[in-house]
Structures are given as structure tokens and as C-alpha cells.
Design a protein around this motif. Structure first.
Motif, PDB file in Angstrom:
ATOM      1  N   ASP A  95       0.674  -1.313   0.051  1.00 42.40           N
ATOM      2  CA  ASP A  95      -0.037  -0.033  -0.079  1.00 42.40           C
ATOM      3  C   ASP A  95       0.926   1.287   0.130  1.00 42.40           C
ATOM      4  OD1 ASP A  95      -1.878   2.110   0.800  1.00 42.40           O
ATOM      5  OD2 ASP A  95      -3.077   0.700   1.209  1.00 42.40           O
ATOM      6  N   ASN A  96       0.633   2.392  -0.717  1.00 39.45           N
ATOM      7  CA  ASN A  96       1.027   3.426  -1.002  1.00 39.45           C
ATOM      8  C   ASN A  96       1.264   3.975   0.286  1.00 39.45           C
ATOM      9  OD1 ASN A  96       2.120   3.127  -3.556  1.00 39.45           O
ATOM     10  ND2 ASN A  96       0.384   4.127  -4.371  1.00 39.45           N
ATOM     11  N   LEU A  97       0.328   3.889   1.295  1.00 45.05           N
ATOM     12  CA  LEU A  97       0.043   4.654   2.359  1.00 45.05           C
ATOM     13  C   LEU A  97       1.521   4.578   3.417  1.00 45.05           C
ATOM     14  CD1 LEU A  97      -1.543   6.121   4.559  1.00 45.05           C
ATOM     15  CD2 LEU A  97      -2.350   4.030   5.073  1.00 45.05           C
ATOM     16  N   ILE A  98       1.969   3.323   3.276  1.00 36.94           N
ATOM     17  CA  ILE A  98       3.100   3.018   4.147  1.00 36.94           C
ATOM     18  C   ILE A  98       4.288   3.786   3.694  1.00 36.94           C
ATOM     19  CG2 ILE A  98       4.635   1.620   4.965  1.00 36.94           C
ATOM     20  CD1 ILE A  98       1.957   0.976   6.237  1.00 36.94           C
ATOM     21  N   LEU A 101       3.835   7.606   4.553  1.00 34.37           N
ATOM     22  CA  LEU A 101       3.958   7.998   5.871  1.00 34.37           C
ATOM     23  C   LEU A 101       5.231   7.992   6.325  1.00 34.37           C
ATOM     24  CD1 LEU A 101       1.832   8.222   8.448  1.00 34.37           C
ATOM     25  CD2 LEU A 101       2.325   5.677   9.025  1.00 34.37           C
ATOM     26  N   PHE A 102       6.264   7.142   5.997  1.00 39.43           N
ATOM     27  CA  PHE A 102       7.529   7.059   6.295  1.00 39.43           C
ATOM     28  C   PHE A 102       8.482   7.907   5.656  1.00 39.43           C
ATOM     29  CE2 PHE A 102       6.029   3.488   8.653  1.00 39.43           C
ATOM     30  CZ  PHE A 102       6.980   3.206   9.691  1.00 39.43           C
ATOM     31  N   PHE A 103       8.377   8.139   4.200  1.00 36.74           N
ATOM     32  CA  PHE A 103       9.116   8.662   3.418  1.00 36.74           C
ATOM     33  C   PHE A 103       8.745  10.176   2.633  1.00 36.74           C
ATOM     34  CE2 PHE A 103       9.790   3.905   3.202  1.00 36.74           C
ATOM     35  CZ  PHE A 103      10.735   4.229   4.207  1.00 36.74           C
ATOM     36  N   LYS A 104       7.575  10.367   2.850  1.00 41.16           N
ATOM     37  CA  LYS A 104       6.908  11.704   2.178  1.00 41.16           C
ATOM     38  C   LYS A 104       6.706  12.754   3.337  1.00 41.16           C
ATOM     39  CE  LYS A 104       7.185  10.510  -2.127  1.00 41.16           C
ATOM     40  NZ  LYS A 104       8.071  11.264  -3.133  1.00 41.16           N
ATOM     41  N   SER A 276     -11.730   8.479  11.721  1.00 38.72           N
ATOM     42  CA  SER A 276     -10.933   8.145  10.495  1.00 38.72           C
ATOM     43  C   SER A 276      -9.793   7.775  10.729  1.00 38.72           C
ATOM     44  CB  SER A 276     -11.085   9.581   9.682  1.00 38.72           C
ATOM     45  OG  SER A 276     -10.598  10.424   9.929  1.00 38.72           O
ATOM     46  N   ALA A 277      -8.943   7.156  10.031  1.00 35.80           N
ATOM     47  CA  ALA A 277      -7.406   6.894  10.238  1.00 35.80           C
ATOM     48  C   ALA A 277      -6.843   6.468   9.050  1.00 35.80           C
ATOM     49  CB  ALA A 277      -7.360   5.659  11.146  1.00 35.80           C
ATOM     50  N   ILE A 377      -2.091  -4.715  12.867  1.00 37.33           N
ATOM     51  CA  ILE A 377      -1.721  -3.421  11.926  1.00 37.33           C
ATOM     52  C   ILE A 377      -2.791  -3.221  10.981  1.00 37.33           C
ATOM     53  CG2 ILE A 377      -0.224  -2.477  10.063  1.00 37.33           C
ATOM     54  CD1 ILE A 377       1.108  -4.278  12.986  1.00 37.33           C
ATOM     55  N   TYR A 378      -3.803  -2.286  10.737  1.00 33.03           N
ATOM     56  CA  TYR A 378      -4.904  -2.290   9.835  1.00 33.03           C
ATOM     57  C   TYR A 378      -4.446  -1.072   8.766  1.00 33.03           C
ATOM     58  CZ  TYR A 378      -7.921  -5.070  12.852  1.00 33.03           C
ATOM     59  OH  TYR A 378      -8.537  -6.236  13.266  1.00 33.03           O
ATOM     60  N   ILE A 379      -4.524  -1.484   7.590  1.00 36.35           N
ATOM     61  CA  ILE A 379      -4.296  -0.405   6.406  1.00 36.35           C
ATOM     62  C   ILE A 379      -5.592  -0.367   5.538  1.00 36.35           C
ATOM     63  CG2 ILE A 379      -2.573   0.034   4.597  1.00 36.35           C
ATOM     64  CD1 ILE A 379      -0.654  -1.830   5.999  1.00 36.35           C
TER      65      ILE A 379
END
Length: 379
Positions: A95-98, A101-104, A276-277, A377-379
Motif C-alpha cells: 500500500d502506498n500509504l506506508i 507515511l515514512f518517506f513523504k 477516521s485513520a 496493523i490495519y491498512i
């Protein structure tokens, strides 16, 4: 006539094409496998095709299980399982979210840039390894050095607000504490929006109180971590019940009553709702104070995870990974389960290969796994 003497008794000798049954001691014809057949546990089965494998339970041939990326993180020799399991549980997702979250994220404190940027660079290297971009095993030794450097730099810049963390080079921490530390470094807080409602009562409150208007209510931004405590009196914990509405009751001393709006209350009922999350990291706190032995004990509550969570903003979060801890309070070993192509695998930094564990249904029915679950962990 030829005979065999077995345990003092004479038996007719079996012929060349026969064998003696070890239980009945009678002679039976040997099994002969026809072409494209094989003998397994004294039974003849048709051989599986090259793209098939035999199910060990049914003994039937089925399509081979597609093994997901197998190159992960190796144990660095000094209590790295907590860090390895955390990073695999997050970085195994496509998932692009990870990645965002960490690198953007935006670096807030420029004074710490010289120690933050190397950490981001090292995490990106690990992300590519876990996320199927490398064929080399890797250890988190360098990342631990960088985390220790950040602590030293931060404490030097802010001596009145020092970080009291473990020695990252040697001691074992918890995945949730490590994620909190990374949150401080990388600034991915304010990813979850919750509503906090409070009610007051002078008698022990019931859920009926929730139908009335709360005394105080506020919406707030939180980090990705959502904590749930185990109940000493319950053997199971259903995540769906807690995520929709996390309720806690606080009893106050008569000399220190809760006083919202200058009104005194003996009890405060608190409800947290997740609106929301982006990413939801659900931590299960298994450590409970036992008044009988006057000490902290680790609960073996069986967790019942939800396959997906429906939040108030109508978004859906899917269970991607589960972090497990085996052992006692002060020692043990962390591993993690993660989902890949709708199949679940076990990662253990002491093993070279990931292990196929089956479907979602099969892992949640495994009470040994679910009683050692510490994080979802929910994504």
C-alpha cells in the motif's frame, strides 16, 4: 516349511513379495506403485504434477502455494526481534500509504536534520528489501546505531526534555515503543481523528448513560497507535467491539472528585470513537496488575481480530499483519504474521524462510497464536 521365530512363537515365513504386518504379524502383499504413482504410509497415491503439491491432511494434490517475497531481515545477534518484526509487519505491505507515511513526511525540526535524514535513508533501504526489491538478507544493526545517535543529539539539544529510551544498541524494546519513537523522529502523528466523550455519575455507570448527552465532548488528532487493555476477568477480547467504541470507567476518591463545570462526580465514563485513520496500529496491553500477588502479570487473553474495520467516515481498514510475543514479561521473542495475496505467513528473524500459515480463518482459530498477539496493523 520355513518359519520365523518372533517373541518365542513360530510364524510362517513371508514370501519375497510379502511383508509382515508389525501389529498382526501376518504376511501381507507388498504395495507396488504403478507408473506415475507413489507409496506414502503404505498407501498408493497418484503422483502430483510439477505445479501441484500434496496436502498433508487430505493427501490430495492441489496447486502449489505461491510463496511471497522471502528475503527479509535477519536477527542481528543482540535482541533485534522487536525491531525486525515491527518493520516487516509494516513494510511487507504494498500500500502506498506506508511509503508516504515514512518517506513523504515533512521534517519539522531542522536542528535535528543531520540525524533524521540518515534514519530515513536506512529505513528506505530496509523498506526496499522487505518490499521485494532486493535478494539480500539484511540486519538492522546500522539502524539501531542511528536511533541511538538521534537520542544523544536530541538530549544534547534539549537537556530539560530528554528522551528516556532504551539503549538501542543492546537492549530489547517493544514494537509499540519503537513506533512511538519513530513517530517522534519522522513526524507521522495526527493521522487518526477521534472523538472523546465524557459522562459523570455518582453511582457506578452503565451503558445506558451513553444514550444521554455527554458532559464534555471534543474531536482530536492522534497518532496511528490505538491502545486496548486486556480485562483480567475475560478470557477473550473482540477487537470489533473495542474499535467502534472504547469505553473506560474511572472511580475518583472522595477527596479528589471529578469536577467538570464545577459539578462533582464520583465516576467518569469515557468513550473514544475513531472517526477516521490512515494507518491504524492497535496495541494490546497484556500487562495487568494482580492485587493477589501484588505484581504485574502477562495476560494470555485470546484476541479475536476483525478482518476489516468500518470507521465512522465510511472508510474500511483491512488487517494486514499481527505482531506476536512468546515468553514472559522481561524476556521472550517477537515474530509477526503478515498477509500476502490473501494468504498468511509467519516471519521469524531466527529463520531463513517465511512459513505459510494458511488463511485468515485458520490463523484466528489458532489459540496459541491469538493468545500471544500484541499488535494488529490495519491498512
Amino acid at each position: 516349511m520355513d518359519n520365523d521365530t518372533i517373541k518365542g512363537r513360530k510364524y510362517k515365513k513371508c514370501k519375497d513379495y510379502q511383508y509382515r504386518n508389525p501389529k498382526t504379524l501376518r504376511c501381507k502383499n507388498k504395495l507396488i506403485a504403478k507408473p506415475n504413482h507413489e507409496i506414502i504410509k503404505n498407501k498408493v497415491y497418484k503422483k502430483c504434477k510439477d505445479n501441484h503439491e500434496r496436502n498433508p491432511e487430505t493427501m490430495r494434490c492441489k496447486n502449489k502455494t505461491k510463496i511471497c517475497h522471502n528475503i527479509m531481515l535477519e536477527y542481528d545477534g543482540i535482541n533485534s526481534c522487536y525491531l525486525d518484526s515491527l518493520l516487516v509487519s509494516l513494510f511487507s505491505s504494498n500500500d502506498n500509504l506506508i511509503y508516504e507515511l515514512f518517506f513523504k513526511n515533512t521534517l519539522v525540526n531542522k536542528r535535528l536534520e543531520e540525524v533524521v535524514l540518515p534514519i530515513k535513508k536506512e529505513l528506505l533501504k530496509i523498506y526496499k528489501i522487505v518490499n521485494n526489491h532486493s535478494d539480500e538478507y539484511y540486519k538492522c544493526s546500522n539502524l539501531r546505531k542511528l536511533l541511538e545517535n538521534f537520542k544523544k543529539k536530541y538530549n544534547k539539544l534539549y537537556p530539560n526534555n530528554t528522551i528516556d529510551q532504551n539503549n538501542w544498541l543492546e537492549l530489547q524494546s517493544e514494537p509499540v515503543q519503537t513506533l512511538e519513537y519513530l513517530n517522534m523522529i519522522l513526524n507521522f502523528s495526527d493521522t487518526t481523528i477521534t472523538t472523546l466523550n465524557n459522562w459523570g455519575s455518582n453511582s457506578k455507570p452503565t451503558k445506558k448513560l451513553l444514550t444521554t448527552k455527554p458532559i464534555t465532548s471534543r474531536t482530536q488528532n492522534n497518532s496511528i497507535i490505538f491502545r486496548i487493555n486486556c480485562d483480567e476477568n475475560k478470557k477473550t477480547l473482540n477487537i470489533s467491539d473495542k474499535i467502534s467504541s472504547l469505553i473506560s470507567i474511572t472511580k475518583f476518591d472522595k477527596n479528589n472528585l471529578w469536577k467538570p463545570n464545577n459539578t462533582k462526580y464520583k465516576y467518569k465514563l469515557e468513550e473514544i470513537q475513531i472517526n477516521s485513520a490512515k494507518l491504524l496500529f492497535v496495541h494490546i496491553d497484556r500487562l495487568v496488575y494482580n492485587s493477589v500477588i501484588n505484581n504485574i502479570v502477562k495476560m494470555e487473553t485470546i484476541i479475536k481480530p476483525a478482518k476489516k474495520l468500518n470507521l465512522k467516515d465510511n472508510s474500511v481498514k483491512h488487517l494486514h499483519s499481527i505482531i506476536l510475543h512468546s515468553g514472559a514479561i522481561n524476556h521472550g521473542h517477537y515474530t509477526c504474521l503478515f498477509r500476502c495475496k490473501n494468504k498468511w505467513y509467519l516471519y521469524d528473524d531466527l529463520k531463513k524462510n517465511i512459513k505459510y500459515m494458511g488463511s485468515y480463518t485458520s490463523i484466528i482459530k489458532n489459540t496459541k497464536l491469538m493468545s500471544s498477539c500484541t499488535d494488529l496493523i490495519y491498512i
